[in-house]
Design an enzyme around this catalytic site. Structure first.
Site, PDB file in Angstrom:
ATOM      1  N   LYS A 493       0.841  -1.198   0.000  1.00  0.00           N
ATOM      2  CA  LYS A 493       0.000   0.000   0.000  1.00  0.00           C
ATOM      3  C   LYS A 493       0.875   1.247   0.000  1.00  0.00           C
ATOM      4  O   LYS A 493       2.082   1.183   0.237  1.00  0.00           O
ATOM      5  CB  LYS A 493      -0.923   0.003   1.210  1.00  0.00           C
ATOM      6  CG  LYS A 493      -0.214   0.011   2.561  1.00  0.00           C
ATOM      7  CD  LYS A 493      -1.219  -0.026   3.698  1.00  0.00           C
ATOM      8  CE  LYS A 493      -0.501   0.000   5.061  1.00  0.00           C
ATOM      9  NZ  LYS A 493      -1.449   0.038   6.170  1.00  0.00           N
ATOM     10  N   TYR A 719      15.355  31.693   3.263  1.00  0.00           N
ATOM     11  CA  TYR A 719      14.232  32.488   3.745  1.00  0.00           C
ATOM     12  C   TYR A 719      14.381  32.801   5.234  1.00  0.00           C
ATOM     13  O   TYR A 719      14.798  31.955   6.026  1.00  0.00           O
ATOM     14  CB  TYR A 719      12.914  31.730   3.541  1.00  0.00           C
ATOM     15  CG  TYR A 719      12.474  31.622   2.102  1.00  0.00           C
ATOM     16  CD1 TYR A 719      12.165  32.750   1.357  1.00  0.00           C
ATOM     17  CD2 TYR A 719      12.342  30.383   1.491  1.00  0.00           C
ATOM     18  CE1 TYR A 719      11.753  32.657   0.032  1.00  0.00           C
ATOM     19  CE2 TYR A 719      11.925  30.265   0.169  1.00  0.00           C
ATOM     20  CZ  TYR A 719      11.632  31.411  -0.554  1.00  0.00           C
ATOM     21  OH  TYR A 719      11.216  31.310  -1.855  1.00  0.00           O
TER      22      TYR A 719
END
Length: 823
Positions: A493, A719
């Site tokens: 999965k 940043y």
């Protein structure tokens, strides 16, 4: 697009069933998975041999789609949406596209032929785009579905269209002509592709010319066969005045007569005569296919009355279009020419011409060639001609793949033959590819893309490398812990825990695992579509996915009476018998499953029911990896034994039982029952440090250094200026960020990457697509390899630092990161 739904009823000759016909439609869709589907979408439920979109209508309604064109309405949904019922939804899509096309009146160029359609379309878009707002076919959308989807994308701002039309047999082009309605027709090279769909070459040309039946101008390369077909065509469609605009290398009666003057490097210089004037033109290619395609474009520009200076300035900037025939860097200083999707005699000639133009200096020339189809010759004639071509092109060695070409080995000096692609791959390491330009040309059925993958140099900037040998090792490690005859289900999965579901599933199928487990139906459908034949259990099925589960022969986990009754209803409607289901017990996880107080009703519902068969009974352990909670685990196991035994006794069944996950396999060997479920352990992660050393690392996330710079003391990085250099610092930028799955918390000197076997701390904030690292003490340069995780740091180290679990690290890696599988 803004169309009233009610107006489309008559357009599609549909039967109306719905409550609101005044809806405005602004979007057309055939893809049930598209996130663009909404309340103003008109969904055409196409039904093919292997797929029926009607099955996804319940899901679409749940997601807000209210308008459908269908061949039938799923039972129980007639009052839940608006339906236009037609005999054939594909024909309806084509009719809608034709209607929509007629709402616009700007010029449209229609391109057809055997070869060069997409290249000519893309080049015309490049050449004309400075002066027009162009709508064109995306990629190679030239089919019975692709053309309608291309035309439906027109909007009011477009003032020129360029659409390509491809056909493989008779009675197809007339449908596409109604949709494209070209004002200018371009007929590209006519070769032998798709010959099997036609009686002969003349029939194929006649069918292609139908695209131009109302077209005022047709551009084509003059030759005897095409001229004869055009003469008959003009006589049949006399209702429309038509100009034939031709070019030729041989026939001076052509409207544009062309002479090749010289080749220089990778350019071709031509001289052409047009309207009693002579012009020179430089084409930035020297292979014959590109030159022919460029000339088709030249005639379009002449038809648009462009001056010579503009023509030259634009054509000299033409570029290679990434198509089926691509040049790639290969292993051991080889170049790969990838033509792995077609094999006909005409295209082989073009490909060999291209090989000559692309050969590396000093490199030998190799051709890997499959059996050739669609030639029109007997095998003896065909392979005699192929052998002559190989000789004329001075090919150094030939590798033939296929039973037919192998039978003519004697015609090919210095050749090696294989019956099939698998035999070639098995011997690839013994063929010693080195310093060669290799043309890989094969029919689609031979799957030569596997050969390209093996011979191509892996130079992608950011990749997740998956070691299939490590997966095999880890699988065998856990398998060795099982008692004889205990089965194994492996969880694939979440895209194989981020590593790649289909590829890993294929490996597990090779190792004869008993079951695969996925979370949702879509994951199982993808595996089935990929050719996986193993039984697949869907752990968290939604009731709306039950029809798809049945269609693809997936096996649902049933965890509630509501879900069971919903599945039984559909099973009865489909007259199923003994369809396998998996009963989930809640023994303490309290997530999903039948609890003790619902067992009697479960038994009553299943008793005497022949539509389904209880294939397995399962439960899920909550704390199998934490010793302090092992007593709780034992209580779960005891409750599972009690509830499953009762179910088995009351129903007189003997299904597979399973409760152990990866940690349970290691810590509770007495509760293996008849099957266990292997999850994270397969991918090289254990919660037990002692066990971890027996597992091998599966996934290594790699990137490269994009740029290196040195900043002075006091300067900042990234940043928010969260890193301030205390001294002169060398900074490397890596092209991977949080959009690729790297947590922002891993930045600001919490985490590191490995460069040249040394740790490089991440400085400043992790950006969306980049991160920066301190490499002051590392001798590195731009282009050097970077390990984001793998052996160091491991995903376990990262998880500890980020206060999370390895599962989250692994499954967070974006799908935009290429997965590369290797042994």
């Amino acid at each position: 697009m803004s169309l009233n739904l009610k107006s489309l009823v008559s357009v599609l000759n549909a039967k109306w069933i719905g409550s609101n016909a005044d809806v405005l439609i602004d979007h057309i869709s055939i893809d049930s998975r598209s996130l663009q589907n909404g309340s103003q979408t008109l969904f055409f439920a196409l039904a093919g041999v292997n797929n029926d979109a009607h099955l996804f209508i319940p899901d679409l309604i749940e997601n807000g789609v209210q308008n459908f064109v269908v061949q039938y309405i799923p039972e129980g949904f007639a009052e839940r949406a608006n339906f236009l019922v037609v005999e054939n939804t594909l024909f309806a899509l084509q009719e809608f596209a034709a209607y929509y096309r007629n709402l616009f009146h700007f010029p449209v160029i229609g391109v057809t032929g055997s070869n060069g359609k997409t290249i000519v379309k893309e080049w015309l878009n490049f050449l004309l785009s400075p002066d027009y707002n162009i709508i064109r076919s995306p990629k190679s959308y030239n089919s019975q579905v692709g053309v309608p989807l291309s035309v439906i994308a027109i909007n009011e701002k477009h003032n020129l269209g360029i659409f390509e039309a491809g056909i493989s047999t008779v009675n197809e082009m007339a449908k596409l002509e109604k949709i494209i309605k070209p004002n200018i027709g371009v007929l590209t090279n006519i070769g032998s592709a798709h010959d099997e769909g036609f009686l002969n070459l003349v029939q194929k040309i006649d069918e292609k010319l139908l695209l131009f039946k109302d077209c005022p101008i047709i551009i084509y390369q003059k030759n005897e066969v095409v001229d004869s077909c055009l003469s008959q065509f003009a006589a049949e469609y006399m209702h429309h005045p038509r100009k034939l605009f031709s070019w030729s290398f041989q026939d001076k009666t052509a409207d544009v007569f062309i002479e090749k003057r010289e080749h220089k490097s990778d350019h071709t210089f031509i001289q052409y005569q047009y309207k009693n004037q002579v012009f020179n033109l430089e084409i930035p290619f020297n292979d014959s296919a590109s030159v022919e395609n460029a000339i088709s474009c030249l005639l379009v520009l002449l038809n648009f009355n462009y001056d010579q200076e503009t023509i030259q300035n634009r054509i000299e900037k033409l570029y290679p279009v990434r198509m089926r025939l691509e040049v790639k860097n290969g292993i051991n200083n080889c170049s790969i020419i990838d033509d792995s999707y077609s094999s006909d005699f005409q295209s082989l000639k073009i490909a060999l011409d291209f090989l000559e133009s692309q050969k590396k200096k000093g490199a030998s020339k190799t051709v890997i060639l499959s059996d050739i189809f669609q030639s029109g010759f007997t095998n003896e004639e065909l392979y005699s001609k192929v052998a002559q071509l190989i000789s004329d092109n001075k090919i150094n060695r030939v590798i033939g793949i296929g039973p037919t070409i192998s039978s003519f080995e004697a015609k090919f000096p210095n050749s090696t033959m294989f019956e099939n692609t698998a035999d070639f791959i098995a011997e690839i390491d013994n063929l010693n590819f080195n310093n060669e330009t290799i043309l890989i040309k094969g029919a689609r059925s031979f799957q030569f893309e596997e050969i390209v993958s093996l011979l191509e140099e892996k130079t992608h900037e950011t990749v997740l490398e998956i070691n299939l040998d490590a997966i095999t090792h880890n699988f065998n490690y856990y398998k060795s812990k099982l008692a004889p005859n205990v089965k194994m289900m492996v969880m694939v999965k979440a895209f194989g825990y981020g590593n790649g579901g289909l590829e890993i599933a294929k490996l597990l199928e090779h190792h004869k695992v008993d079951y695969l487990g996925v979370a949702f139906a879509d994951e199982g459908i993808a595996l089935k579509n990929g050719g996986i034949k193993l039984p697949i259990m869907v752990l968290n099925p939604e009731s709306t996915s039950f029809p798809s589960i049945i269609q693809y022969q997936l096996e649902p986990e049933i965890y509630s009476l509501k879900g069971l009754n919903a599945f039984l209803k559909i099973a009865r409607e489909k007259n199923l018998k003994d369809y396998p289901i998996h009963i989930k017990m809640d023994t303490g996880m309290h997530r999903l499953g039948f609890e003790n107080n619902t067992i009697d009703e479960l038994i009553a519902t299943l008793k005497g029911n022949s539509t389904v068969r209880v294939q397995t009974i399962l439960s899920h352990l909550a704390t199998s990896d934490e010793p302090k909670h092992f007593d709780f685990v034992r209580k779960q196991i005891a409750l599972f034994e009690k509830l499953s035994s009762k179910l088995m006794a009351e129903l007189n069944i003997n299904p597979i039982r399973h409760i152990l996950n990866t940690s349970g396999i290691s810590n509770f060997s007495d509760a293996q029952y008849s099957m266990v479920r292997l999850g994270i352990g397969l991918y090289g992660v254990s919660n037990d440090p002692l066990e971890q050393k027996y597992l091998e690392n599966v996934g290594t996330l790699k990137s490269i250094i994009s740029q290196v710079r040195t900043i002075p003391a006091g300067d900042s990085v990234g940043y928010g200026r969260r890193f301030m250099a205390e001294k002169e610092t060398k900074i490397a930028t890596i092209p991977i960020g949080y959009a690729d799955g790297i947590a922002r918390l891993w930045g600001n000197e919490v985490g590191f990457v490995t460069i040249k076997n040394q740790k490089a701390k991440i400085v400043g904030s992790v950006c969306m697509d980049m991160l920066m690292v301190n490499v002051t003490d590392i001798d590195c340069k731009e282009g050097d390899s970077v390990i984001i995780f793998g052996e160091s740091p491991t995903v376990i180290e990262m998880a500890v630092a980020l206060k999370t679990i390895p599962y989250e690290i692994m499954t967070s890696i974006s799908q935009r990161v290429k997965r590369v599988f290797f042994r």
